[in-house]
Write an enzyme that holds these catalytic residues in place. Structure first.
Site, mmCIF file in Angstrom:
data_model
loop_
_atom_site.group_PDB
_atom_site.id
_atom_site.type_symbol
_atom_site.label_atom_id
_atom_site.label_comp_id
_atom_site.label_asym_id
_atom_site.label_seq_id
_atom_site.Cartn_x
_atom_site.Cartn_y
_atom_site.Cartn_z
ATOM 1 N N GLU A 186 -10.293 14.440 15.096
ATOM 2 C CA GLU A 186 -9.077 14.100 15.620
ATOM 3 C C GLU A 186 -8.918 14.729 17.171
ATOM 4 O O GLU A 186 -8.496 13.775 17.784
ATOM 5 C CB GLU A 186 -7.881 14.397 15.032
ATOM 6 C CG GLU A 186 -6.526 14.073 15.370
ATOM 7 C CD GLU A 186 -6.277 12.556 15.460
ATOM 8 O OE1 GLU A 186 -6.869 11.924 14.660
ATOM 9 O OE2 GLU A 186 -5.192 12.255 16.027
ATOM 10 N N ASP A 187 -9.024 15.978 17.234
ATOM 11 C CA ASP A 187 -8.774 16.359 18.579
ATOM 12 C C ASP A 187 -9.893 16.862 19.652
ATOM 13 O O ASP A 187 -9.633 17.187 20.653
ATOM 14 C CB ASP A 187 -7.958 17.928 18.140
ATOM 15 C CG ASP A 187 -6.637 17.543 17.589
ATOM 16 O OD1 ASP A 187 -6.324 16.298 17.727
ATOM 17 O OD2 ASP A 187 -6.127 18.453 17.096
#
Ligand code: MN
Length: 741
Positions: A93-94
């Site tokens: 996700e990051d």
């Protein structure tokens, strides 16, 4: 020369971050052998490197968060894959790390877990209505194929709640509400009480800081006042057990703030009354001992009637087992006692997670589904013994293995549809009109074919057009009853209506030659005609004409008395013959035989396109009235037309409307060099041009060349031309032609 702030090399990042791993290391050393600890440490180094540019709101390095989540998983004694996945749970996700990379480094199982957590994270709650919490929970459960994903998500939420203080006040409240509405019930359903209780208290503190503060104060004060009584009761219980030769561990138990608050609200009680309960737990080593201890407690203090609950014989829906009783204590204070075995205590704390408790040597033979099933079987057995399995079945099984798919409308409302549903099913679920007029769909803001099966958590938007109508082909993929019956219904009605309309225009057109119109016909003439044709009504007759079962010319002749002057058109050649049968019926009010039939492509079932030549917008076309099928459109150069030439009365001159919308199928033949991936190359080029492939046939002529026959959807001749140009430009394509007939 070595300076302390050159922290950019991996080696020094490692040095700087190494102490952060201590907490996880301490926990995993309790149950993993050195090689596993090494592998988990490798995951830590990888995660720390990936997150090294990021900081938490608190200012700490980001990796502290995944490490804390991993520590929670390790405290619950989860397997190595789960602990590693917890460390990596935010990297997809990051950071720029891909699922593929995780697979290569840590195996497919870890990659799947991380991917699962990422999908849950990508669901945005912000715009979703509060009332949808129940559906939201179901959807989240439906999205996890592996229950460990939900465990990591719960631990992730737990750590975020523990560190919520660094967030802005409004954000804090929103996250707290979401925690109480969504995650607390999930933790409860899965029986993970330790996590549930902490989430509740943290959520309450963040959502109602003032009420929380007042309650904490009140508890602190009350606790001091009652210390003496607590000690007295505790030692009385202990002494009584010893006297009777029973073994059990007595502990005082404080009620959780959130449950005190809820009880005050639910029952409208003042704090003192709710809190003024003295609660104890007695842990014993067998079920038999539970009941014996219960007996001795009922001897020590008188039980409060109606308060005894046997959750051992009848466990709660999530598998919780214990004996609960309330006694009249010294000075008349109520004393709550819970009696259970250590095993029951473990299940009460960990719920489904209790089945992951790592046991050396047997872990690999026991898959995740098997564990969930084992847990479910245990709970189910307990419930069946209690003669009450329904609640459990409804609540847990459906949650874990749902038959539904949960998607969002663009406004954030949740729609619950049958598994396998498509945008068409979704459109009909929104409203019948939306279904009938849908022409395209966007899934997560990207255009997608109407036949795409929907997945949990997607946002679906339906594109409608005022003049669109259902397509019979939808019946091939629509799965919901509502969609299917609506499509069938619409098509049935449409066919009749359009056939009547077409029949009327054809007959008017024919009568006009005799300077007549339907409205001028006398009822007597019409009745005789209907009786002769054995038709029930004029509409039925017109439908018959429209469907091509009966020729308008012959009907008109029957209706017009002999001797009436006719304006005979000159019959010169095919073109003239055609123009006689040109109706302006569908659109113009006036009967004007010089106007061709305009084709929009959305006429429904009365107008269809011939499979032999597959006309597309831009092709010169001609219509042919076919018995039972209405008008079939062919290209003007279709080979099959030769045999229809003898029947000029069945011809209808036709033309495309200027702005025809929609997809039309066309067949092309592509000769290609036989090389690896050639089909993929061609297919990609076609997709890039915005066309759909319906069907492909490959024919290997010899070793070097192949011929592909493809049926594709295009918008127009122009679209097809640019598509063919594009295909010609790719390397393995030797030749491409549109096939006809
Ligand atoms: Mn996280």
């Amino acid at each position: 020369m070595n300076t302390s702030d050159s922290a950019e090399s991996p080696a020094s990042t490692q040095q700087r971050y190494e102490p952060l791993f201590d907490e996880v290391r301490a926990e995993i050393e309790k149950y993993f052998e050195p090689e596993r600890i090494d592998l988990i440490h490798r995951a830590f180094l990888f995660g720390a490197e990936a997150h090294k540019e990021q900081k938490r709101k608190s200012g700490e390095p980001y990796i502290t968060h995944p490490l804390a989540v991993a520590a929670i998983m390790a405290e619950m004694r989860f397997d190595m894959e789960t602990v590693i996945a917890a460390i990596l749970h935010d990297v997809i996700e990051d950071t720029s790390v891909s699922k593929q990379e995780i697979t290569e480094l840590f195996g497919e199982e870890v990659a799947e877990l991380v991917d699962g957590v990422t999908k849950l994270t990508q669901i945005s709650f912000e715009t979703k209505a509060e009332a949808e919490a129940e559906n939201m929970r179901k959807m989240l459960m439906a999205m996890v194929r592996d229950i460990r994903v939900m465990m990591i998500k719960l631990a992730d939420r737990l750590h975020n709640m523990r560190t919520l203080g660094f967030m802005r006040a409004d954000k804090r409240r929103r996250i707290a509400r979401e925690t109480l509405d969504i995650y607390v019930p999930i933790a409860n359903r899965l029986g993970i009480n330790a996590v549930r209780l902490e989430l509740e208290d943290l959520g309450f503190a963040a959502l109602y800081p003032e009420r929380h503060r007042v309650l904490v104060e009140a508890i602190k004060k009350a606790r001091g006042n009652r210390r003496e009584i607590v000690d007295k009761i505790e030692s009385s219980i202990g002494e009584r057990l010893v006297q009777e030769g029973l073994s059990g561990l007595v502990s005082g138990r404080e009620k959780h703030i959130y449950s005190i608050y809820q009880k005050m609200r639910r029952k409208g009680l003042p704090f003192a009354e709710v809190f003024d309960v003295y609660a104890f737990r007695i842990s014993v080593d067998s079920v038999d001992m539970c009941y014996r201890v219960l007996g001795s407690m009922h001897n020590l203090y008188k039980p409060v009637p109606g308060k005894f609950k046997d959750y051992i014989a009848i466990p709660k829906a999530n598998g919780y087992q214990s004996l609960h009783t309330v006694l009249f204590g010294p000075f008349g204070v109520p004393v709550e006692v819970q009696i259970r075995t250590e095993q029951m205590d473990k299940v009460a704390e960990a719920g489904v997670a209790a089945h992951w408790l790592y046991k050396t040597g047997e872990e690999s033979s026991f898959g995740t589904h098997a564990r969930v099933r084992e847990w479910m079987r245990n709970v189910l057995e307990m419930q069946q013994n209690a003669g009450d399995s329904m609640e459990f079945l409804e609540n847990v099984k459906i949650d874990l293995f749902p038959r539904e798919v949960y998607v969002f409308t663009p406004k954030g409302e949740i729609m619950v549809l049958k598994r396998g549903s498509t945008p068409v099913d979704f459109a009909y679920a929104v409203h019948t009109d939306v279904g009938n007029r849908c022409v395209a769909a966007k899934i997560d803001r990207k255009l997608a074919p109407l036949r795409t099966p929907l997945m949990n958590g997607q946002t679906v938007e339906v594109v409608t057009a005022g003049n669109a109508s259902p397509n019979p082909a939808w019946l091939n993929f629509a799965v919901t009853g509502k969609a299917r019956s609506n499509i069938r219904n619409y098509l049935k009605n449409l066919k009749t209506d359009e056939a009547v309309q077409l029949g009327r225009r054809l007959l008017e057109n024919e009568l006009a030659i005799h300077s007549r119109s339907i409205s001028q016909l006398s009822t007597g003439v019409v009745d005789v005609l209907l009786r002769d044709f054995k038709m029930e009504s004029m509409d039925a007759l017109l439908e018959d004409i429209g469907l091509g079962n009966r020729m308008a010319m012959l009907v008109a002749r029957r209706l017009v008395p002999k001797g009436v002057a006719t304006s005979k058109p000159a019959r010169k050649g095919l073109k003239r013959a055609l123009s006689r049968y040109v109706p302006s019926w569908l659109w113009g009010e006036k009967v004007d035989t010089s106007q061709p039939l305009m084709i929009k492509g959305t006429e429904g079932m009365v107008v269809s396109f011939a499979k032999c030549c597959r006309p597309i917008p831009g092709d010169p076309i001609v219509g042919f009235v076919t018995s039972g099928r209405g008008i079939v459109i062919h290209t003007e150069n279709c080979k099959n037309l030769a045999e229809y030439r003898k029947l000029p009365e069945k011809w209808i001159e036709s033309q495309w409307e200027d702005d025809v919308k929609g997809d039309f199928t066309v067949e092309v033949r592509v000769d290609v060099l036989n090389q690896r991936g050639v089909l993929a190359t061609v297919a990609a080029a076609i997709a890039e041009m915005g066309a759909n492939i319906d069907n492909v046939n490959m024919d290997d002529r010899d070793g070097r060349y192949s011929t592909m026959s493809m049926v594709i959807d295009v918008h127009s001749r122009h679209h097809l031309a640019s598509l063919m140009r594009k295909l010609r430009s790719i390397e393995p394509v030797i030749k491409i032609v549109r096939s006809r007939g």
